[in-house]
Design a protein around this motif. Structure first.
Motif, PDB file in Angstrom:
ATOM      1  N   MET A  76       0.896  -1.222   0.366  1.00  0.00           N
ATOM      2  CA  MET A  76       0.267  -0.141   0.218  1.00  0.00           C
ATOM      3  C   MET A  76       1.437   1.231  -0.111  1.00  0.00           C
ATOM      4  O   MET A  76       1.238   1.177   1.241  1.00  0.00           O
ATOM      5  CB  MET A  76      -0.815  -0.169   1.419  1.00  0.00           C
ATOM      6  N   MET A  97      -2.037   7.371  -0.701  1.00  0.00           N
ATOM      7  CA  MET A  97      -2.820   7.637   0.353  1.00  0.00           C
ATOM      8  C   MET A  97      -2.756   9.130   0.498  1.00  0.00           C
ATOM      9  O   MET A  97      -3.897   9.495   0.383  1.00  0.00           O
ATOM     10  CB  MET A  97      -2.591   6.866   2.113  1.00  0.00           C
ATOM     11  N   ILE A  98      -1.322   9.907  -0.081  1.00  0.00           N
ATOM     12  CA  ILE A  98      -1.941  11.140   0.616  1.00  0.00           C
ATOM     13  C   ILE A  98      -1.652  11.719  -0.692  1.00  0.00           C
ATOM     14  O   ILE A  98      -2.754  12.712  -0.481  1.00  0.00           O
ATOM     15  CB  ILE A  98       0.235  11.426   0.523  1.00  0.00           C
ATOM     16  N   ARG A 132      -7.567   9.522   3.808  1.00  0.00           N
ATOM     17  CA  ARG A 132      -8.202   8.451   4.158  1.00  0.00           C
ATOM     18  C   ARG A 132      -9.163   9.689   5.239  1.00  0.00           C
ATOM     19  O   ARG A 132      -8.159  11.088   5.633  1.00  0.00           O
ATOM     20  CB  ARG A 132      -7.263   8.556   6.155  1.00  0.00           C
ATOM     21  N   LEU A 175     -10.684  11.692   8.639  1.00  0.00           N
ATOM     22  CA  LEU A 175     -10.425  11.913   9.438  1.00  0.00           C
ATOM     23  C   LEU A 175     -12.420  12.476  10.110  1.00  0.00           C
ATOM     24  O   LEU A 175     -12.885  12.624   9.556  1.00  0.00           O
ATOM     25  CB  LEU A 175     -10.059  13.272  10.030  1.00  0.00           C
ATOM     26  N   LEU A 220       3.206  18.522   8.299  1.00  0.00           N
ATOM     27  CA  LEU A 220       1.415  17.273   9.201  1.00  0.00           C
ATOM     28  C   LEU A 220       1.888  15.963   7.909  1.00  0.00           C
ATOM     29  O   LEU A 220       1.917  14.999   8.623  1.00  0.00           O
ATOM     30  CB  LEU A 220       0.485  17.176   9.630  1.00  0.00           C
ATOM     31  N   VAL A 236       5.480  14.651   7.395  1.00  0.00           N
ATOM     32  CA  VAL A 236       6.248  13.909   8.963  1.00  0.00           C
ATOM     33  C   VAL A 236       5.559  12.769   8.258  1.00  0.00           C
ATOM     34  O   VAL A 236       5.829  11.954   9.211  1.00  0.00           O
ATOM     35  CB  VAL A 236       5.483  14.078  10.316  1.00  0.00           C
ATOM     36  N   THR A 237       4.263  12.547   8.178  1.00  0.00           N
ATOM     37  CA  THR A 237       3.417  11.441   7.208  1.00  0.00           C
ATOM     38  C   THR A 237       4.423  10.605   6.907  1.00  0.00           C
ATOM     39  O   THR A 237       5.072   9.340   6.748  1.00  0.00           O
ATOM     40  CB  THR A 237       2.160  11.720   6.765  1.00  0.00           C
ATOM     41  N   ILE A 295       6.712   6.615   8.160  1.00  0.00           N
ATOM     42  CA  ILE A 295       5.541   5.619   8.484  1.00  0.00           C
ATOM     43  C   ILE A 295       6.608   4.431   7.335  1.00  0.00           C
ATOM     44  O   ILE A 295       6.810   4.847   6.058  1.00  0.00           O
ATOM     45  CB  ILE A 295       4.400   5.701   6.984  1.00  0.00           C
ATOM     46  N   LEU A 317       0.840  12.059  15.365  1.00  0.00           N
ATOM     47  CA  LEU A 317      -0.314  12.528  14.796  1.00  0.00           C
ATOM     48  C   LEU A 317       0.152  12.371  13.626  1.00  0.00           C
ATOM     49  O   LEU A 317      -1.323  12.098  12.705  1.00  0.00           O
ATOM     50  CB  LEU A 317       0.101  14.496  14.738  1.00  0.00           C
ATOM     51  N   ALA A 318       0.925  12.079  13.118  1.00  0.00           N
ATOM     52  CA  ALA A 318       1.367  12.102  11.076  1.00  0.00           C
ATOM     53  C   ALA A 318       1.316  10.398  11.369  1.00  0.00           C
ATOM     54  O   ALA A 318      -0.024  10.658   9.714  1.00  0.00           O
ATOM     55  CB  ALA A 318       2.834  12.689  11.519  1.00  0.00           C
ATOM     56  N   GLY A 319       1.370   9.560  12.045  1.00  0.00           N
ATOM     57  CA  GLY A 319       1.107   8.327  11.799  1.00  0.00           C
ATOM     58  C   GLY A 319      -0.355   7.694  12.153  1.00  0.00           C
ATOM     59  O   GLY A 319      -1.104   7.753  10.582  1.00  0.00           O
ATOM     60  N   LEU A 320      -1.316   9.138  12.720  1.00  0.00           N
ATOM     61  CA  LEU A 320      -2.535   8.765  12.887  1.00  0.00           C
ATOM     62  C   LEU A 320      -2.910   9.487  11.538  1.00  0.00           C
ATOM     63  O   LEU A 320      -4.070   9.080  11.034  1.00  0.00           O
ATOM     64  CB  LEU A 320      -3.399   9.269  13.900  1.00  0.00           C
ATOM     65  N   VAL A 321      -3.188  10.165  11.111  1.00  0.00           N
ATOM     66  CA  VAL A 321      -3.509  10.627   9.941  1.00  0.00           C
ATOM     67  C   VAL A 321      -3.022  10.540   8.759  1.00  0.00           C
ATOM     68  O   VAL A 321      -4.229  10.097   7.894  1.00  0.00           O
ATOM     69  CB  VAL A 321      -2.471  12.187   9.593  1.00  0.00           C
ATOM     70  N   SER A 322      -2.601   9.077   8.791  1.00  0.00           N
ATOM     71  CA  SER A 322      -2.588   7.987   7.530  1.00  0.00           C
ATOM     72  C   SER A 322      -2.890   6.800   7.844  1.00  0.00           C
ATOM     73  O   SER A 322      -2.662   6.252   6.747  1.00  0.00           O
ATOM     74  CB  SER A 322      -0.884   8.326   7.009  1.00  0.00           C
ATOM     75  N   VAL A 323      -3.895   6.487   8.928  1.00  0.00           N
ATOM     76  CA  VAL A 323      -3.790   5.009   8.647  1.00  0.00           C
ATOM     77  C   VAL A 323      -4.621   4.851   7.671  1.00  0.00           C
ATOM     78  O   VAL A 323      -6.152   5.726   7.865  1.00  0.00           O
ATOM     79  CB  VAL A 323      -4.172   4.573  10.377  1.00  0.00           C
ATOM     80  N   PRO A 324      -4.488   3.666   6.974  1.00  0.00           N
ATOM     81  CA  PRO A 324      -6.032   3.947   5.357  1.00  0.00           C
ATOM     82  C   PRO A 324      -7.327   3.417   6.460  1.00  0.00           C
ATOM     83  O   PRO A 324      -7.392   3.101   7.396  1.00  0.00           O
ATOM     84  CB  PRO A 324      -4.997   2.809   4.667  1.00  0.00           C
ATOM     85  N   ASP A 325      -8.494   3.409   5.367  1.00  0.00           N
ATOM     86  CA  ASP A 325      -9.639   4.040   5.902  1.00  0.00           C
ATOM     87  C   ASP A 325     -10.014   2.225   5.910  1.00  0.00           C
ATOM     88  O   ASP A 325     -10.934   1.827   6.832  1.00  0.00           O
ATOM     89  CB  ASP A 325     -10.631   4.542   4.834  1.00  0.00           C
TER      90      ASP A 325
END
Lengths: 298, 474, 332
Positions: free
Chosen positions: A1, A6-7, A14, A16, A288, A291-292, A296, C216-224
């Motif tokens: 994936m 995703m971005i 995603r 929120l 934001l 950093v993602t 990851i 937060l960056a990680g949480l934001v990118s957890v796939p749906d």
């Protein structure tokens, strides 16, 4: 994936969960707890000394701009009463110039290096990267004298270029580690496709890689700016009277005839906070996302 | 590689440029770089120099002052000297550092210049002996001279004259303690630590209790003096107690026979330290944290939390500043109390403060001559008088003996009279390590982790071992 | 949204994670008559490209960091005091022995470990909680986020000086609040525990936003789709958290742990300004001790030896962390 997907995948990003004003209140409370000491400092900048040290603490007071004036002008000691410049304007310029140059230099060199580490790994890549990280591990006090000596030998003492090079070197380890993991996330297939189409290496780098890394560059910049902006020890010892930065000038308010010149210090801190606050605010979005992107590992 | 040639060219340009600036282009342009802390007395030096100095030799002499923030002053000077930077021609030093940097070869011995120059000799004769001894000589009390006083300093008593001279308060104090509440200069002069303790008891008022003409807005305390771990704060007040009780520190002028063990922790020394600790309980609660240093007590006084403090004259100017002190018009100054001896006299042995300034060893003859001319200018009565009028303290006895001197600043009279009682801590290079350990031990006793005796024993043992290893004790 | 990048991204459909390596298909005719271009091409030809790209960074780091580090490392084997003009004489492992057998050093290390442990733990826990909070979209989210980020932007001097004021028994906000309820002043810094907490709170306040940002960056990118799958299974909130959310951010938490530990180990200004190592020596961290040794006592060689022992400790800890990350990577 792919994280990239995703971005930048638009609809696939995603979503929120939404929350209402109740959640805002909770978050606002946390924000207030974090911001309160800073708010107190900003308030102190507008207070007279008596108000700053009032018991019980003065939440209501008549504000004054005297401290902000004192940031830039000082009364002559010889009793003539004339107002002399403190040079703070120059120090602000120095801070901005040194931070911007140092971060810019670190980004260029660091990005190129991380591109190299990522795409063209050398023998002992891991070792190089680890050694780069170790340069951040020692208390700076240990290297201050040899660096001081080195600067003297190279004639860089008190010059802009010396401190800029030093700050760039400070920011390199973090920049390289961050940007390398961003490069690791990019797919080389896109680059290959571009090459097949006849694009030069430079073109590939600048037109394919960099645009996808804007976020990473933003993230690295913000952390680097914050680090460089507030650096004190090396600025104290390696800048001259003309190239002094604000953190060193800020120390002027401590010790001397008064323990701390509370209002003046608070005023300098408040003014000094504005540029870095602005930079962070402008890059907030990228930050934001960026950093993602970098950290990851799937 | 392109990046590097640009950097290299830029670096070369900077080197060339700085060489051009630092070396005198012609024999007539002399630049004296001076390092000093950033505060009033040094700012005055720079400004007054710029306004009034004309070199007698006809050379174009510039004094370029590097104002370093006080908190980082030592770090900057130490880094400059130990790295061989050789940037400064003159340096304002603390009296205690001179040993380290003299033995390191950085500070210049001035004897040959003094002996050759009658004007300098006259100046040396006019400087108070306590200052000569503590600011200038190394080894301590020898005939080697290294420095001149830039800002001499002693501790004086600061007190709220609206309270101490208040009729109602005075009457109550007299009734309770059978002695006068010190208000005038002479009443303070005859005050001893017993009086000080009574003041501490007397002026301890809770919020809402009567105080002077009004009522205490917050808890009010009677006395405070230095009890801080930072720098030399605690030591500067503990050592006077030790000396006054008949104890002593390791005597550096008696190497290698003088011992630390047995001297530093003698019964008198422990008694002195205990006396110091006993009086702390009358001070505001901050003393329990070991963070009640120079500026803490100054702030407490200026914001009206304490009736009297013992603090440096050097930080007294803000107490008269309406923008800074709430009680600027209600502050008086006097001599510090002392220990009443058996014969009725009061011992006021104290630790001197202030800074000398020195010349460095790497200057050419011409530069040194010009630097000494600046010294002579600074130590001239006219300049010293101007300095006094603007918050400074003169190093010349002739100025202190002038009748107007006492009027320049409210603490001058006390300061001048206290100079004769001043001693100093050690000046040898081991000074820093000894002071740091001593401060730590004093702090442990102040914060209740150790008894006075345990602390003194620990200090004595440490110093003995250290000094033996350094070859200063046989 | 950057248009060109979106277009490129769509072309990437169905890609697996890329492996780093040199690009293929690099057979281009070299343009004639342009010697500068020739030079660049020779410089950056594939075999040289790697070294060329990393060379500037390595050279700069070597000169600015490694050279001084090695200089002071070398010094640790000689008798040398920075304050004297005597030339150094060989000392072998003398200073290393001195440092390792000095009980004071172990005391300082203990103090440091205590502060680092408490502060980093607090930063991780609070940072994580804050990140969870900001992982939702709510009104004024962006503005409140900025508020939480401001502590990081202050200089250590500002934090140290003002927190010292906050803790001050007579004037400080903390004591004033305490006095409102109890009538007594709060002398927080009078005891070891109070002083340690004072430092830890100041440090954690400053840096928990950093941890928050990373998590937060990680949480934001957890796939749906992972959450959707969990919902279909009707998993509880807690189960959703442990099986979906937490594994995603574990890596980031470990990264935050790494960076913050390395940095907090060096903690100096905050300690020096708030407690100066007191009361007594109960908050004297190893960085403050190194400073005193190097700059005040001029025991240059000894302080170098101590610093390298410190470096060794941090390298060992870092290697442990990287080992765990590798292991997790293999499992994940």
């Amino acid at each position: 994936m792919s994280v990239l997907k995703m971005i930048f995948g638009g609809k696939k990003e995603r979503r929120l969960r939404e929350a209402g004003w109740g959640w805002s209140m909770v978050a606002g409370l946390a924000g207030l707890v974090y911001f309160f000491p800073v708010l107190w400092i900003i308030m102190t900048a507008f207070k007279s000394r008596a108000d700053a040290l009032a018991t019980p603490p003065a939440f209501l007071f008549t504000p004054t701009l005297d401290n902000f004036v004192a940031v830039f002008y000082r009364v002559a000691q010889t009793g003539s009463g004339e107002a002399l410049s403190t040079g703070m304007g120059m120090f602000f310029f120095n801070s901005i110039f040194v931070a911007a140059s140092g971060v810019f230099l670190a980004l260029i060199i660091g990005t190129l290096a991380s591109y190299g580490f990522s795409r063209y790994p050398l023998k002992g890549n891991e070792t190089y990267l680890f050694v780069i990280l170790t340069t951040r591990m020692l208390p700076p006090i240990i290297v201050i004298i040899p660096i001081f000596l080195m600067f003297r030998m190279m004639g860089l003492s008190g010059s802009y270029i010396g401190v800029i090079l030093l700050y760039a070197a400070f920011n390199l380890p973090f920049s390289i580690w961050m940007m390398k993991s961003f490069f690791d996330e990019l797919s080389p297939d896109v680059e290959d496709a571009a090459r097949m189409d006849g694009s030069s290496e430079r073109g590939v780098f600048f037109r394919i890689c960099i645009p996808q890394l804007k976020a990473g560059l933003a993230a690295t910049s913000v952390f680097a700016v914050i680090l460089t902006w507030n650096e004190f020890l090396f600025a104290l010892l390696l800048t001259g009277t003309e190239t002094r930065t604000v953190p060193v000038a800020m120390a002027r308010t401590i010790g001397g005839e008064l323990g701390v010149e509370w209002g003046l210090l608070a005023a300098i801190i408040t003014l000094f906070l504005i540029p870095v606050f602005g930079v962070t605010y402008l890059l907030q979005n990228h930050l934001l996302r960026g950093v993602t992107f970098g950290t990851i590992k799937k | 590689m392109g990046k590097f040639t640009m950097t290299g060219a830029l670096a070369a340009g900077i080197v060339a440029g700085s060489l051009a600036v630092s070396a005198p282009a012609f024999a007539k342009d002399i630049v004296l770089n001076m390092a000093g802390p950033d505060w009033g007395p040094t700012r005055f030096l720079q400004e007054h120099f710029n306004n009034t100095y004309k070199a007698k030799s006809g050379n174009n002499v510039k004094l370029v002052f590097d104002f370093i923030p006080w908190g980082s002053f030592y770090d900057r000077v130490a880094a400059s000297l130990t790295s061989g930077e050789k940037k400064y021609q003159m340096i304002i030093s603390d009296s205690q550092w001179i040993g380290t940097f003299i033995e390191g070869g950085h500070f210049m011995k001035l004897n040959k210049y003094i002996d050759a120059d009658p004007e300098l000799q006259a100046i040396m004769k006019d400087i108070h002996p306590a200052m000569i001894q503590n600011y200038s000589t190394y080894p301590h009390k020898s005939d080697n001279y290294y420095g001149f006083p830039q800002f001499p300093d002693t501790k004086v008593t600061w007190f709220r004259n609206d309270l101490f001279c208040h009729d109602g308060e005075r009457a109550a104090f007299q009734a309770k303690f059978k002695e006068a509440l010190p208000c005038s200069y002479d009443e303070w002069k005859s005050a001893d630590w017993g009086t000080w303790e009574n003041v501490g008891k007397f002026f301890r008022r809770n919020k809402g209790e009567k105080l002077g003409d009004g009522v205490a807005a917050n808890d009010f305390y009677g006395i405070a003096y230095q009890a801080g771990k930072v720098a030399d704060f605690s030591s500067m007040q503990v050592l006077p107690f030790i000396w006054q009780h008949g104890g002593d520190i390791w005597d550096e002028s008696n190497q290698p026979n003088a011992q630390a063990e047995g001297v530093v922790n003698s019964a008198e020394a422990v008694k002195g330290f205990q006396h110091y600790l006993d009086l702390l309980k009358y001070a505001p609660p901050v003393h329990k944290t070991g963070q009640m240093g120079i500026f803490a007590i100054q702030e407490l006084f200026m914001q009206g939390k304490v009736a009297a403090i013992i603090d440096w004259a050097g930080v007294a100017p803000p107490a008269l500043d309406p923008k800074v002190s709430k009680y600027h018009d209600k502050t008086g100054f006097a001599m510090t109390p002392g220990l009443r001896k058996a014969d009725g006299s009061i011992s006021r042995l104290d630790n001197i403060g202030g800074q000398p300034f020195v010349l460095t060893t790497w200057n050419s003859e011409e530069v040194t001559k010009e630097a000494l001319e600046v010294v002579k200018w600074w130590m001239s009565p006219e300049v010293q008088i101007e300095f006094s009028k603007n918050g400074g303290e003169p190093g010349l006895m002739s100025v202190m003996n002038m009748p107007e001197y006492n009027d320049f600043l409210p603490w001058n009279r006390a300061h001048a009279e206290l100079l004769q009682h001043q001693k100093d801590v050690w000046h040898t290079p081991e000074m820093f390590e000894m002071l740091t350990q001593q401060q730590e031990e004093f702090d442990k006793a102040i914060t209740g982790q150790k008894t006075a005796k345990e602390a003194m024993d620990s200090i004595a043992k440490f110093q003995q071992e250290l000094l033996i290893e350094a070859g200063r004790i046989k | 949204m950057d248009k060109s990048v979106t277009e490129t991204a769509e072309g990437l459909d169905g890609l697996s994670r890329p492996q780093p390596g040199p690009p293929v298909g690099l057979q281009q005719p070299i343009a004639r008559g342009k010697t500068m271009q020739d030079f660049w091409k020779w410089m950056f030809s594939p075999s040289r490209r790697g070294p060329m790209l990393v060379a500037p960074a390595l050279i700069m780091l070597f000169i600015m960091n490694i050279f001084p580090l090695m200089w002071s490392f070398g010094l640790s084997f000689f008798h040398y005091k920075a304050s004297s003009i005597r030339p150094p004489s060989f000392a072998g492992l003398h200073y290393y022995e001195k440092v390792l057998t000095d009980p004071v050093v172990w005391e300082r290390l203990q103090t440091t470990a205590q502060i680092v442990g408490m502060s980093v733990l607090l930063q991780l826990v609070i940072g994580f909680s804050l990140a969870l909070m900001f992982a939702k979209k709510f009104p004024l989210r962006r503005e409140i986020l900025m508020l939480v980020l401001t502590p990081m932007m202050l200089s250590f001097v500002a934090v140290g000086v003002f927190f010292k004021l906050f803790y001050e028994p007579t004037f400080g906000l903390l004591s004033q609040a305490y006095m409102y309820f109890s009538g007594e002043q709060l002398t927080l810094l009078a005891t070891q525990w109070g002083a340690v907490w004072g430092i830890v709170i100041a440090d954690a306040w400053m840096w928990s936003p950093f941890v928050m940002l990373l998590v937060l960056a990680g949480l934001v990118s957890v796939p749906d789709y992972l959450y959707e799958a969990a919902e279909v299974d009707r998993a509880s909130r807690w189960k959703r958290f442990t099986t979906v959310t937490f594994p995603y951010v574990k890596g980031l938490l470990l990264l935050a742990l790494l960076f913050r530990t390395i940095e907090t180990f060096k903690i100096f200004d905050v300690v020096y300004l708030i407690t100066n190592g007191g009361p007594g020596t109960s908050t004297e961290t190893v960085a403050v001790y190194v400073y005193r040794m190097a700059f005040q006592f001029f025991k240059t060689s000894q302080s170098s030896a101590l610093s390298y022992i410190l470096l060794f400790i941090v390298i060992v800890l870092t290697n442990l962390y990287l080992y765990f990350v590798k292991k997790r990577g293999e499992e994940g």
